[in-house]
Design a protein around this motif. Structure first.
Motif, PDB file in Angstrom:
ATOM      1  N   ASP A 157       0.823  -1.211   0.000  1.00 46.72           N
ATOM      2  CA  ASP A 157       0.000   0.000   0.000  1.00 46.72           C
ATOM      3  C   ASP A 157       0.858   1.261   0.000  1.00 46.72           C
ATOM      4  OD1 ASP A 157      -2.404  -1.387  -0.026  1.00 46.72           O
ATOM      5  OD2 ASP A 157      -2.501  -1.487   2.149  1.00 46.72           O
ATOM      6  N   LEU A 158       1.948   1.233   0.752  1.00 43.25           N
ATOM      7  CA  LEU A 158       2.860   2.379   0.774  1.00 43.25           C
ATOM      8  C   LEU A 158       3.433   2.625  -0.615  1.00 43.25           C
ATOM      9  CD1 LEU A 158       4.521   4.558   2.291  1.00 43.25           C
ATOM     10  CD2 LEU A 158       6.230   2.770   2.709  1.00 43.25           C
ATOM     11  N   ALA A 159       3.910   1.570  -1.271  1.00 36.07           N
ATOM     12  CA  ALA A 159       4.503   1.706  -2.607  1.00 36.07           C
ATOM     13  C   ALA A 159       3.489   2.246  -3.610  1.00 36.07           C
ATOM     14  CB  ALA A 159       5.060   0.366  -3.068  1.00 36.07           C
ATOM     15  N   GLU A 160       2.259   1.737  -3.557  1.00 40.90           N
ATOM     16  CA  GLU A 160       1.232   2.219  -4.472  1.00 40.90           C
ATOM     17  C   GLU A 160       0.891   3.686  -4.212  1.00 40.90           C
ATOM     18  OE1 GLU A 160      -2.039  -0.494  -4.179  1.00 40.90           O
ATOM     19  OE2 GLU A 160      -0.879  -2.146  -5.065  1.00 40.90           O
ATOM     20  N   THR A 161       0.846   4.086  -2.959  1.00 40.71           N
ATOM     21  CA  THR A 161       0.569   5.485  -2.620  1.00 40.71           C
ATOM     22  C   THR A 161       1.681   6.393  -3.143  1.00 40.71           C
ATOM     23  OG1 THR A 161      -0.698   4.867  -0.663  1.00 40.71           O
ATOM     24  CG2 THR A 161       0.215   7.098  -0.707  1.00 40.71           C
ATOM     25  N   ILE A 162       2.919   5.983  -2.967  1.00 42.30           N
ATOM     26  CA  ILE A 162       4.046   6.768  -3.477  1.00 42.30           C
ATOM     27  C   ILE A 162       3.969   6.855  -4.993  1.00 42.30           C
ATOM     28  CG2 ILE A 162       6.562   6.813  -3.731  1.00 42.30           C
ATOM     29  CD1 ILE A 162       6.677   5.479  -0.913  1.00 42.30           C
ATOM     30  N   ALA A 163       3.668   5.734  -5.655  1.00 41.43           N
ATOM     31  CA  ALA A 163       3.613   5.715  -7.119  1.00 41.43           C
ATOM     32  C   ALA A 163       2.518   6.636  -7.655  1.00 41.43           C
ATOM     33  CB  ALA A 163       3.408   4.289  -7.622  1.00 41.43           C
ATOM     34  N   VAL A 164       1.329   6.591  -7.066  1.00 39.14           N
ATOM     35  CA  VAL A 164       0.255   7.451  -7.567  1.00 39.14           C
ATOM     36  C   VAL A 164       0.588   8.918  -7.327  1.00 39.14           C
ATOM     37  CG1 VAL A 164      -1.295   7.504  -5.546  1.00 39.14           C
ATOM     38  CG2 VAL A 164      -2.242   7.641  -7.846  1.00 39.14           C
ATOM     39  N   ARG A 165       1.279   9.213  -6.255  1.00 41.41           N
ATOM     40  CA  ARG A 165       1.681  10.606  -6.015  1.00 41.41           C
ATOM     41  C   ARG A 165       2.784  11.038  -6.980  1.00 41.41           C
ATOM     42  NH1 ARG A 165       1.084  12.440   0.122  1.00 41.41           N
ATOM     43  NH2 ARG A 165      -1.012  11.634   0.491  1.00 41.41           N
ATOM     44  N   ALA A 166       3.623  10.099  -7.401  1.00 37.28           N
ATOM     45  CA  ALA A 166       4.704  10.432  -8.334  1.00 37.28           C
ATOM     46  C   ALA A 166       4.203  10.539  -9.771  1.00 37.28           C
ATOM     47  CB  ALA A 166       5.804   9.370  -8.251  1.00 37.28           C
ATOM     48  N   VAL A 217      14.028   5.654 -11.691  1.00 37.44           N
ATOM     49  CA  VAL A 217      13.024   6.652 -11.333  1.00 37.44           C
ATOM     50  C   VAL A 217      13.093   6.962  -9.832  1.00 37.44           C
ATOM     51  CG1 VAL A 217      11.460   6.240 -13.282  1.00 37.44           C
ATOM     52  CG2 VAL A 217      11.245   4.849 -11.202  1.00 37.44           C
ATOM     53  N   THR A 218      14.229   6.657  -9.239  1.00 34.58           N
ATOM     54  CA  THR A 218      14.388   6.885  -7.802  1.00 34.58           C
ATOM     55  C   THR A 218      14.120   8.338  -7.418  1.00 34.58           C
ATOM     56  OG1 THR A 218      16.015   5.093  -7.723  1.00 34.58           O
ATOM     57  CG2 THR A 218      15.921   6.576  -5.816  1.00 34.58           C
ATOM     58  N   PRO A 219      14.685   9.326  -8.115  1.00 32.26           N
ATOM     59  CA  PRO A 219      14.413  10.714  -7.713  1.00 32.26           C
ATOM     60  C   PRO A 219      12.921  11.073  -7.733  1.00 32.26           C
ATOM     61  CG  PRO A 219      16.308  10.642  -9.171  1.00 32.26           C
ATOM     62  CD  PRO A 219      15.679   9.269  -9.202  1.00 32.26           C
ATOM     63  N   LEU A 220      12.199  10.614  -8.743  1.00 30.32           N
ATOM     64  CA  LEU A 220      10.769  10.890  -8.855  1.00 30.32           C
ATOM     65  C   LEU A 220      10.000  10.271  -7.686  1.00 30.32           C
ATOM     66  CD1 LEU A 220       8.306  11.880 -10.580  1.00 30.32           C
ATOM     67  CD2 LEU A 220       8.343   9.598 -11.622  1.00 30.32           C
ATOM     68  N   LEU A 221      10.277   9.006  -7.386  1.00 36.53           N
ATOM     69  CA  LEU A 221       9.561   8.323  -6.305  1.00 36.53           C
ATOM     70  C   LEU A 221      10.012   8.827  -4.941  1.00 36.53           C
ATOM     71  CD1 LEU A 221       7.486   5.900  -6.982  1.00 36.53           C
ATOM     72  CD2 LEU A 221       9.007   6.511  -8.834  1.00 36.53           C
ATOM     73  N   ALA A 222      11.299   9.133  -4.792  1.00 31.83           N
ATOM     74  CA  ALA A 222      11.805   9.655  -3.509  1.00 31.83           C
ATOM     75  C   ALA A 222      11.187  11.018  -3.207  1.00 31.83           C
ATOM     76  CB  ALA A 222      13.325   9.748  -3.536  1.00 31.83           C
ATOM     77  N   ALA A 223      10.999  11.840  -4.231  1.00 28.89           N
ATOM     78  CA  ALA A 223      10.369  13.149  -4.019  1.00 28.89           C
ATOM     79  C   ALA A 223       8.919  12.978  -3.567  1.00 28.89           C
ATOM     80  CB  ALA A 223      10.441  13.982  -5.304  1.00 28.89           C
ATOM     81  N   ALA A 224       8.212  12.015  -4.150  1.00 31.45           N
ATOM     82  CA  ALA A 224       6.830  11.750  -3.720  1.00 31.45           C
ATOM     83  C   ALA A 224       6.812  11.223  -2.289  1.00 31.45           C
ATOM     84  CB  ALA A 224       6.168  10.755  -4.665  1.00 31.45           C
ATOM     85  N   TYR A 225       7.770  10.378  -1.953  1.00 36.21           N
ATOM     86  CA  TYR A 225       7.851   9.833  -0.592  1.00 36.21           C
ATOM     87  C   TYR A 225       8.158  10.933   0.420  1.00 36.21           C
ATOM     88  CZ  TYR A 225       8.849   6.073   2.822  1.00 36.21           C
ATOM     89  OH  TYR A 225       8.843   5.225   3.884  1.00 36.21           O
ATOM     90  N   ALA A 226       8.986  11.884   0.018  1.00 37.94           N
ATOM     91  CA  ALA A 226       9.329  13.001   0.920  1.00 37.94           C
ATOM     92  C   ALA A 226       8.099  13.842   1.257  1.00 37.94           C
ATOM     93  CB  ALA A 226      10.408  13.869   0.289  1.00 37.94           C
ATOM     94  N   ARG A 227       7.102  13.818   0.373  1.00 37.05           N
ATOM     95  CA  ARG A 227       5.866  14.579   0.591  1.00 37.05           C
ATOM     96  C   ARG A 227       4.720  13.717   1.130  1.00 37.05           C
ATOM     97  NH1 ARG A 227       7.191  15.621  -4.694  1.00 37.05           N
ATOM     98  NH2 ARG A 227       5.263  14.604  -5.370  1.00 37.05           N
ATOM     99  N   ILE A 228       5.034  12.555   1.674  1.00 35.52           N
ATOM    100  CA  ILE A 228       4.012  11.586   2.056  1.00 35.52           C
ATOM    101  C   ILE A 228       3.035  12.121   3.103  1.00 35.52           C
ATOM    102  CG2 ILE A 228       5.320  10.393   3.877  1.00 35.52           C
ATOM    103  CD1 ILE A 228       3.250   8.643   1.155  1.00 35.52           C
ATOM    104  N   ASP A 229       3.463  13.045   3.935  1.00 38.98           N
ATOM    105  CA  ASP A 229       2.574  13.576   4.967  1.00 38.98           C
ATOM    106  C   ASP A 229       1.698  14.715   4.485  1.00 38.98           C
ATOM    107  OD1 ASP A 229       3.033  12.032   7.415  1.00 38.98           O
ATOM    108  OD2 ASP A 229       5.099  12.692   7.131  1.00 38.98           O
ATOM    109  N   GLU A 230       1.923  15.171   3.261  1.00 35.58           N
ATOM    110  CA  GLU A 230       1.084  16.215   2.696  1.00 35.58           C
ATOM    111  C   GLU A 230      -0.225  15.588   2.215  1.00 35.58           C
ATOM    112  OE1 GLU A 230       3.307  18.145  -0.372  1.00 35.58           O
ATOM    113  OE2 GLU A 230       4.947  18.677   0.998  1.00 35.58           O
ATOM    114  N   PRO A 231      -1.307  16.330   2.222  1.00 36.07           N
ATOM    115  CA  PRO A 231      -2.562  15.788   1.710  1.00 36.07           C
ATOM    116  C   PRO A 231      -2.410  15.396   0.237  1.00 36.07           C
ATOM    117  CG  PRO A 231      -2.941  17.863   2.850  1.00 36.07           C
ATOM    118  CD  PRO A 231      -1.453  17.684   2.742  1.00 36.07           C
ATOM    119  N   ALA A 232      -3.074  14.325  -0.146  1.00 38.75           N
ATOM    120  CA  ALA A 232      -3.039  13.900  -1.547  1.00 38.75           C
ATOM    121  C   ALA A 232      -3.693  14.962  -2.418  1.00 38.75           C
ATOM    122  CB  ALA A 232      -3.758  12.570  -1.713  1.00 38.75           C
ATOM    123  N   ALA A 233      -3.152  15.110  -3.604  1.00 34.99           N
ATOM    124  CA  ALA A 233      -3.671  16.137  -4.539  1.00 34.99           C
ATOM    125  C   ALA A 233      -5.014  15.774  -5.077  1.00 34.99           C
ATOM    126  CB  ALA A 233      -2.696  16.346  -5.683  1.00 34.99           C
TER     127      ALA A 233
END
Length: 170
Positions: free
Chosen positions: A46-55, A154-170
């Motif tokens: 679930d964490l990976a999917e959440t990061i992916a959809v945010r990225a 795609v590490t930078p793209l996914l890492a940037a989404a992970y860094a924003r994990i506590d922000e509300p989803a767009a």
């Protein structure tokens, strides 16, 4: 009113997602030490999917969808695979098997099992994933190991989404 010197109640609402994951890892460590559990993967998917959809943007597929996890903003169907890996464990680690190939790309994410830090992420076209996969009849699927998962970094793209994990989803 609290009594000095007594433990305070645990309030998970006061923690960030990363702090909750660190607490989860500590609980898993203790449960492993006590012999109650053997694996460390949940809630990884679930964490990976959440990061992916945010990225990638787009929407997560319904849980019943067998071929892909994410319909990306660019229209691609993306299958998300994640694995926790301990750097001291030299065994071969495989992602969960592919049972269908009805997607456009797979995104592989590898997390550190002691911290849930994202180590790396790769995007692989479906044809390349099929070529990498090793068919295993008794699981009715194809397996790709962590060592095999080459592709576009795609590490930078996914890492940037992970860094924003506590922000509300767009």
């Amino acid at each position: 009113m609290s009594i000095p010197g007594t433990p305070q109640p645990f309030d998970p609402r006061a923690l960030t997602v990363r702090e909750l994951l660190a607490a989860y890892v500590s609980v898993l460590d203790e449960l492993t030490t006590r012999g109650f559990i053997r694996t460390r993967n949940s809630p990884l998917g679930d964490l990976a999917e959440t990061i992916a959809v945010r990225a990638y943007g787009g929407t997560l597929a319904p849980n019943s969808e067998k071929s892909f996890d994410l319909l990306a903003a660019d229209g691609r169907r993306i299958q998300v695979k994640a694995r926790l890996v301990d750097s001291d464990d030299k065994r071969s680690h495989a992602f969960s098997p592919f049972r269908t190939w009805g997607f456009d790309a797979a995104v592989f994410l590898v997390f550190d099992s002691r911290s849930y830090d994202l180590r790396w992420a790769r995007e692989v076209a479906v044809a390349d994933a099929q070529a990498l996969g090793r068919r295993i009849e008794h699981i009715n699927g194809s397996s790709i190991s962590v060592r095999q998962a080459a592709g576009v970094d795609v590490t930078p793209l996914l890492a940037a989404a992970y860094a924003r994990i506590d922000e509300p989803a767009a």
